[in-house]
Scaffold this motif. Sequence first.
Motif, PDB file in Angstrom:
ATOM      1  N   HIS A 153      17.959  48.630  22.813  1.00 12.96           N
ATOM      2  CA  HIS A 153      17.732  48.515  24.247  1.00 12.96           C
ATOM      3  C   HIS A 153      19.094  48.487  24.949  1.00 12.96           C
ATOM      4  N   PRO A 154      19.351  49.421  25.861  1.00 13.50           N
ATOM      5  CA  PRO A 154      20.703  49.542  26.430  1.00 13.50           C
ATOM      6  C   PRO A 154      21.152  48.340  27.255  1.00 13.50           C
ATOM      7  N   ARG A 155      20.208  47.520  27.765  1.00 18.36           N
ATOM      8  CA  ARG A 155      20.594  46.387  28.609  1.00 18.36           C
ATOM      9  C   ARG A 155      20.786  45.093  27.820  1.00 18.36           C
ATOM     10  N   ARG A 156      20.472  45.141  26.525  1.00 23.86           N
ATOM     11  CA  ARG A 156      20.722  43.962  25.692  1.00 23.86           C
ATOM     12  C   ARG A 156      22.169  43.952  25.231  1.00 23.86           C
ATOM     13  N   THR A 157      22.728  42.760  25.152  1.00 26.10           N
ATOM     14  CA  THR A 157      24.063  42.647  24.574  1.00 26.10           C
ATOM     15  C   THR A 157      23.956  42.816  23.059  1.00 26.10           C
ATOM     16  N   ALA A 158      25.081  43.089  22.434  1.00 31.02           N
ATOM     17  CA  ALA A 158      25.096  43.243  20.977  1.00 31.02           C
ATOM     18  C   ALA A 158      24.581  41.976  20.308  1.00 31.02           C
ATOM     19  N   ARG A 159      25.021  40.821  20.797  1.00 28.31           N
ATOM     20  CA  ARG A 159      24.586  39.552  20.196  1.00 28.31           C
ATOM     21  C   ARG A 159      23.088  39.342  20.389  1.00 28.31           C
ATOM     22  N   ASP A 160      22.573  39.627  21.585  1.00 25.32           N
ATOM     23  CA  ASP A 160      21.149  39.434  21.840  1.00 25.32           C
ATOM     24  C   ASP A 160      20.293  40.393  21.016  1.00 25.32           C
ATOM     25  N   LEU A 194      31.791  40.818  10.631  1.00 26.89           N
ATOM     26  CA  LEU A 194      31.934  41.816   9.580  1.00 26.89           C
ATOM     27  C   LEU A 194      32.063  43.222  10.151  1.00 26.89           C
ATOM     28  N   ALA A 195      31.344  43.491  11.248  1.00 22.98           N
ATOM     29  CA  ALA A 195      31.377  44.821  11.859  1.00 22.98           C
ATOM     30  C   ALA A 195      32.492  44.967  12.892  1.00 22.98           C
ATOM     31  N   GLY A 196      33.289  43.929  13.081  1.00 18.99           N
ATOM     32  CA  GLY A 196      34.382  44.005  14.040  1.00 18.99           C
ATOM     33  C   GLY A 196      33.923  44.013  15.485  1.00 18.99           C
ATOM     34  N   LEU A 197      32.811  43.329  15.784  1.00 20.37           N
ATOM     35  CA  LEU A 197      32.232  43.357  17.128  1.00 20.37           C
ATOM     36  C   LEU A 197      32.270  42.007  17.834  1.00 20.37           C
ATOM     37  N   THR A 198      32.906  41.014  17.254  1.00 21.28           N
ATOM     38  CA  THR A 198      32.903  39.675  17.854  1.00 21.28           C
ATOM     39  C   THR A 198      33.438  39.697  19.282  1.00 21.28           C
ATOM     40  N   ALA A 199      34.494  40.445  19.513  1.00 18.69           N
ATOM     41  CA  ALA A 199      35.128  40.460  20.837  1.00 18.69           C
ATOM     42  C   ALA A 199      34.265  41.128  21.896  1.00 18.69           C
ATOM     43  N   VAL A 200      33.320  41.977  21.482  1.00 14.81           N
ATOM     44  CA  VAL A 200      32.478  42.693  22.448  1.00 14.81           C
ATOM     45  C   VAL A 200      31.014  42.288  22.307  1.00 14.81           C
ATOM     46  N   GLY A 240      29.278  40.169  23.770  1.00 20.48           N
ATOM     47  CA  GLY A 240      28.603  39.905  25.036  1.00 20.48           C
ATOM     48  C   GLY A 240      28.411  41.135  25.903  1.00 20.48           C
ATOM     49  N   ARG A 241      28.864  42.282  25.443  1.00 21.29           N
ATOM     50  CA  ARG A 241      28.687  43.522  26.212  1.00 21.29           C
ATOM     51  C   ARG A 241      27.322  44.140  25.946  1.00 21.29           C
ATOM     52  N   ARG A 242      26.805  44.829  26.951  1.00 20.22           N
ATOM     53  CA  ARG A 242      25.527  45.511  26.789  1.00 20.22           C
ATOM     54  C   ARG A 242      25.693  46.731  25.892  1.00 20.22           C
ATOM     55  N   ALA A 243      24.690  46.943  25.050  1.00 16.08           N
ATOM     56  CA  ALA A 243      24.762  48.030  24.076  1.00 16.08           C
ATOM     57  C   ALA A 243      24.846  49.398  24.751  1.00 16.08           C
ATOM     58  N   GLY A 244      24.281  49.512  25.951  1.00  9.25           N
ATOM     59  CA  GLY A 244      24.316  50.789  26.658  1.00  9.25           C
ATOM     60  C   GLY A 244      25.704  51.217  27.076  1.00  9.25           C
ATOM     61  N   THR A 245      26.677  50.288  27.053  1.00 16.20           N
ATOM     62  CA  THR A 245      28.058  50.626  27.424  1.00 16.20           C
ATOM     63  C   THR A 245      28.902  50.983  26.201  1.00 16.20           C
ATOM     64  N   PHE A 246      28.319  50.906  25.021  1.00 13.36           N
ATOM     65  CA  PHE A 246      29.072  51.131  23.793  1.00 13.36           C
ATOM     66  C   PHE A 246      29.345  52.620  23.568  1.00 13.36           C
ATOM     67  N   MET A 304      31.110  52.362  18.376  1.00 11.04           N
ATOM     68  CA  MET A 304      30.705  50.959  18.484  1.00 11.04           C
ATOM     69  C   MET A 304      29.202  50.811  18.224  1.00 11.04           C
ATOM     70  N   SER A 305      28.421  51.801  18.667  1.00 13.94           N
ATOM     71  CA  SER A 305      26.981  51.760  18.396  1.00 13.94           C
ATOM     72  C   SER A 305      26.709  51.855  16.899  1.00 13.94           C
ATOM     73  N   GLN A 306      27.504  52.669  16.206  1.00 16.51           N
ATOM     74  CA  GLN A 306      27.351  52.753  14.753  1.00 16.51           C
ATOM     75  C   GLN A 306      27.659  51.403  14.103  1.00 16.51           C
ATOM     76  N   ARG A 307      28.700  50.749  14.567  1.00 21.20           N
ATOM     77  CA  ARG A 307      29.038  49.434  14.017  1.00 21.20           C
ATOM     78  C   ARG A 307      27.909  48.425  14.262  1.00 21.20           C
ATOM     79  N   LEU A 308      27.302  48.497  15.447  1.00 18.91           N
ATOM     80  CA  LEU A 308      26.187  47.586  15.746  1.00 18.91           C
ATOM     81  C   LEU A 308      24.999  47.891  14.843  1.00 18.91           C
ATOM     82  N   GLY A 309      24.725  49.177  14.611  1.00 17.88           N
ATOM     83  CA  GLY A 309      23.637  49.553  13.717  1.00 17.88           C
ATOM     84  C   GLY A 309      23.879  49.090  12.291  1.00 17.88           C
ATOM     85  N   ILE A 310      25.118  49.160  11.853  1.00 18.74           N
ATOM     86  CA  ILE A 310      25.463  48.699  10.506  1.00 18.74           C
ATOM     87  C   ILE A 310      25.333  47.176  10.427  1.00 18.74           C
ATOM     88  N   ALA A 311      25.752  46.481  11.503  1.00 21.67           N
ATOM     89  CA  ALA A 311      25.588  45.025  11.545  1.00 21.67           C
ATOM     90  C   ALA A 311      24.115  44.642  11.429  1.00 21.67           C
TER      91      ALA A 311
END
Length: 301
Positions: A85-92, A114-120, A122-128, A132-139
């Motif tokens: 969902h593009p409006r969800r943050t990576a953490r959510d 592990l995926a190197g996404l801690t710093a981002v 809180g960002r919405r996935a739609g801005t990735f 970065m989207s691949q890293r979130l998918g792997i996470a």
Amino acid sequence: MIEVRGLRKRFGPVLAVDDLTFDVRPGTVTGFLGPNGAGKTTTMRMILGLDAPTGGTATVLGAPYGRIPAPMRAVGALLDAGAVHPRRTARDHLLCLARSNALPRRRVEEVLGLAGLTAVAGRRAGTFSLGMSQRLGIAAALLGDPGVLIFDEPVNGLDPEGIVWIRTLMRDLAAEGRTVLVSSHLMAEMALTAGHLIVVGRGRLIADTAIDAFVRPGEVLVRTPDAAVLAPALTAAGARVRAGEGGLVVGGMATEEVGRLAAAEGAVLYELTALRASLEEAFMELTRESVEYGVLDGAAR
């Protein structure tokens, strides 16, 4: 372990997967290769229960995916990095997956790191970006700490640092005894990552082999001050000889045979090295007759 037996899938007139049988065993990265339209993604979707087979079976850890009691704890998969969902943050996004699968919240922070996404996170996935989207998918695939992992083109969009990261990650996961199946069009990357290969073309199995057996030695590099003597002797013995790579490049003759002939001719050798054909060359040669040049039904991916 993944077991595929006589798997078939038809989309109308298109036979996307045709009687595939293979195993994906734990302890090594298995590369899943094939030209566009070979049926790789369709096969992965059937393994994960997203498409129903026309015939045959696909099981994970001895059962169809749909019968696994806690699937995220058993199997992690990345087929489409954009399925967020593009409006969800990576953490959510990860928290939602964790809660719906009874996974601890701490695991979300672990896979973000592990995926190197801690710093981002809180960002919405739609801005990735795609990487970065691949890293979130792997996470997300790693969230349940599963024993089986399936990745479809995981390096798409990754920068060089990211490619090295996912290569190291997959090899480390396999070294822990997990089952890792990964498809990719990047032959050079597969040569550095996979220990075993499954190659398909037009939905059929072409090869199921260790990568060392698939990519055989091609030519022999000979560095010698006696090239004027050795080259004619090699040619007379039936070898193909050309100049290149700082010496003679000899085809059609094994390294041992070149060495024996050099000794018989009294030629001094500075170097005698078997040159491996690249994975890309071996793949292109094997799948030459299986490439789909026309437009195939979109289902046969």
